[in-house]
Design a protein around this motif. Structure first.
Motif, mmCIF file in Angstrom:
data_model
loop_
_atom_site.group_PDB
_atom_site.id
_atom_site.type_symbol
_atom_site.label_atom_id
_atom_site.label_comp_id
_atom_site.label_asym_id
_atom_site.label_seq_id
_atom_site.Cartn_x
_atom_site.Cartn_y
_atom_site.Cartn_z
ATOM 1 N N TYR A 123 0.837 -1.201 0.000
ATOM 2 C CA TYR A 123 0.000 0.000 0.000
ATOM 3 C C TYR A 123 0.867 1.245 0.000
ATOM 4 O O TYR A 123 2.063 1.182 0.257
ATOM 5 N N GLY A 124 0.251 2.375 -0.279
ATOM 6 C CA GLY A 124 0.947 3.657 -0.304
ATOM 7 C C GLY A 124 0.886 4.256 -1.697
ATOM 8 O O GLY A 124 0.099 3.819 -2.539
ATOM 9 N N ARG A 125 1.712 5.243 -1.915
ATOM 10 C CA ARG A 125 1.765 5.903 -3.222
ATOM 11 C C ARG A 125 3.109 5.638 -3.877
ATOM 12 O O ARG A 125 4.140 6.010 -3.329
ATOM 13 N N PRO A 126 3.084 5.029 -5.071
ATOM 14 C CA PRO A 126 4.343 4.935 -5.818
ATOM 15 C C PRO A 126 4.805 6.354 -6.152
ATOM 16 O O PRO A 126 3.988 7.267 -6.277
ATOM 17 N N PRO A 127 6.085 6.561 -6.299
ATOM 18 C CA PRO A 127 6.584 7.926 -6.494
ATOM 19 C C PRO A 127 6.150 8.570 -7.804
ATOM 20 O O PRO A 127 5.900 7.897 -8.794
ATOM 21 N N VAL A 128 6.081 9.892 -7.760
ATOM 22 C CA VAL A 128 5.854 10.719 -8.942
ATOM 23 C C VAL A 128 7.085 11.610 -9.080
ATOM 24 O O VAL A 128 7.513 12.229 -8.106
ATOM 25 N N ILE A 129 7.654 11.658 -10.263
ATOM 26 C CA ILE A 129 8.790 12.546 -10.504
ATOM 27 C C ILE A 129 8.219 13.911 -10.834
ATOM 28 O O ILE A 129 7.420 14.048 -11.753
ATOM 29 N N THR A 130 8.607 14.907 -10.068
ATOM 30 C CA THR A 130 8.069 16.244 -10.287
ATOM 31 C C THR A 130 8.812 16.945 -11.419
ATOM 32 O O THR A 130 9.916 16.559 -11.791
ATOM 33 N N GLN A 131 8.176 17.969 -11.940
ATOM 34 C CA GLN A 131 8.734 18.738 -13.062
ATOM 35 C C GLN A 131 10.104 19.302 -12.704
ATOM 36 O O GLN A 131 10.304 19.832 -11.623
ATOM 37 N N ARG A 132 11.046 19.178 -13.630
ATOM 38 C CA ARG A 132 12.395 19.736 -13.525
ATOM 39 C C ARG A 132 13.125 19.273 -12.275
ATOM 40 O O ARG A 132 13.802 20.034 -11.600
ATOM 41 N N SER A 133 12.981 17.993 -11.921
ATOM 42 C CA SER A 133 13.694 17.505 -10.755
ATOM 43 C C SER A 133 14.029 16.032 -10.914
ATOM 44 O O SER A 133 13.447 15.337 -11.750
ATOM 45 N N ASP A 134 14.993 15.576 -10.139
ATOM 46 C CA ASP A 134 15.355 14.168 -10.111
ATOM 47 C C ASP A 134 14.539 13.494 -9.018
ATOM 48 O O ASP A 134 13.912 14.152 -8.200
ATOM 49 N N LEU A 135 14.555 12.177 -9.000
ATOM 50 C CA LEU A 135 13.803 11.411 -8.010
ATOM 51 C C LEU A 135 14.758 10.831 -6.982
ATOM 52 O O LEU A 135 15.760 10.207 -7.346
ATOM 53 N N TYR A 136 14.464 11.053 -5.712
ATOM 54 C CA TYR A 136 15.258 10.516 -4.613
ATOM 55 C C TYR A 136 14.382 9.565 -3.808
ATOM 56 O O TYR A 136 13.305 9.954 -3.360
ATOM 57 N N LEU A 137 14.830 8.330 -3.633
ATOM 58 C CA LEU A 137 14.081 7.328 -2.876
ATOM 59 C C LEU A 137 14.996 6.663 -1.856
ATOM 60 O O LEU A 137 16.141 6.333 -2.176
ATOM 61 N N HIS A 138 14.488 6.442 -0.667
ATOM 62 C CA HIS A 138 15.221 5.692 0.351
ATOM 63 C C HIS A 138 14.663 4.271 0.388
ATOM 64 O O HIS A 138 13.465 4.064 0.131
ATOM 65 N N THR A 139 15.502 3.307 0.711
ATOM 66 C CA THR A 139 15.077 1.918 0.739
ATOM 67 C C THR A 139 15.112 1.355 2.155
ATOM 68 O O THR A 139 15.929 1.757 2.970
ATOM 69 N N ALA A 140 14.215 0.435 2.410
ATOM 70 C CA ALA A 140 14.208 -0.328 3.658
ATOM 71 C C ALA A 140 13.826 -1.754 3.282
ATOM 72 O O ALA A 140 12.695 -2.006 2.873
ATOM 73 N N LEU A 141 14.765 -2.660 3.351
ATOM 74 C CA LEU A 141 14.497 -4.053 3.041
ATOM 75 C C LEU A 141 15.483 -4.942 3.774
ATOM 76 O O LEU A 141 16.517 -4.483 4.264
ATOM 77 N N ALA A 142 15.161 -6.215 3.839
ATOM 78 C CA ALA A 142 15.933 -7.162 4.642
ATOM 79 C C ALA A 142 16.970 -7.904 3.814
ATOM 80 O O ALA A 142 17.083 -9.068 3.902
#
Length: 165
Positions: free
Chosen positions: A128-147
């Motif tokens: 659940y949640g919202r998959p990311p949206v890349i905003t206009q004129r910007s890069d996408l930054y994502l943090h990860t949490a996994l085992a």
């Protein structure tokens, strides 16, 4: 020009002293040549770092973009975009075992089967949640949490100004 990525585990009975790479090509047109670049060798079952295909390094206007790589817990993913219009992304994760979160999207407890969350179609196979949206004129930054480690494929359409979504 074309490029490809070959990825295969090589199993040995004792430590490796030397590696010899041999290419066998059939039907290569006269005057053509083959360049081998970005060879990555490492121990273990799965790749541990981002392995970017040369064609994925740049952005092509108006086309679908893909970024692939092996991720691990606490990694910050940066997808270079700099697009004209905001665009939703599609996350596909493989080989994840345990609780898994990419950005703000929570896949939940995965068992190694592929999982997908698509912001464009508002669909997901897990979590659940919202998959990311890349905003206009910007890069996408994502943090990860996994085992552990997993393979992530990130996809979006490079939308131009004036284009109707």
């Amino acid at each position: 020009m074309s490029s490809m990525r070959l990825q295969r585990p090589l199993y040995t009975r004792k430590p490796v002293d030397r590696i010899k790479l041999r290419l066998v090509v059939q039907g290569l047109p006269a005057g053509a040549h083959i360049d081998v670049t970005d060879l990555q060798l490492q121990p273990g079952e799965l790749a541990t770092g981002v392995t970017v295909n040369p064609r994925e390094a740049g952005s092509r206007r108006g086309r679908t973009q893909y970024r692939n790589g092996v991720i691990h817990n606490g990694m910050e993913i940066v997808a270079l975009a700099n697009i004209d219009r905001a665009t939703p992304t599609r996350l596909e994760i493989r080989n994840a075992v345990g609780d898994t979160r990419i950005g703000s999207y929570r896949f939940g407890h995965l068992d190694g089967t592929p999982a997908i969350a698509d912001a464009r179609t508002h669909t997901a196979t897990h979590g659940y949640g919202r998959p990311p949206v890349i905003t206009q004129r910007s890069d996408l930054y994502l943090h990860t949490a996994l085992a552990g480690r997993a393979h992530l494929r990130l996809q979006w359409d490079d939308r131009e100004m004036g284009e109707v979504p």
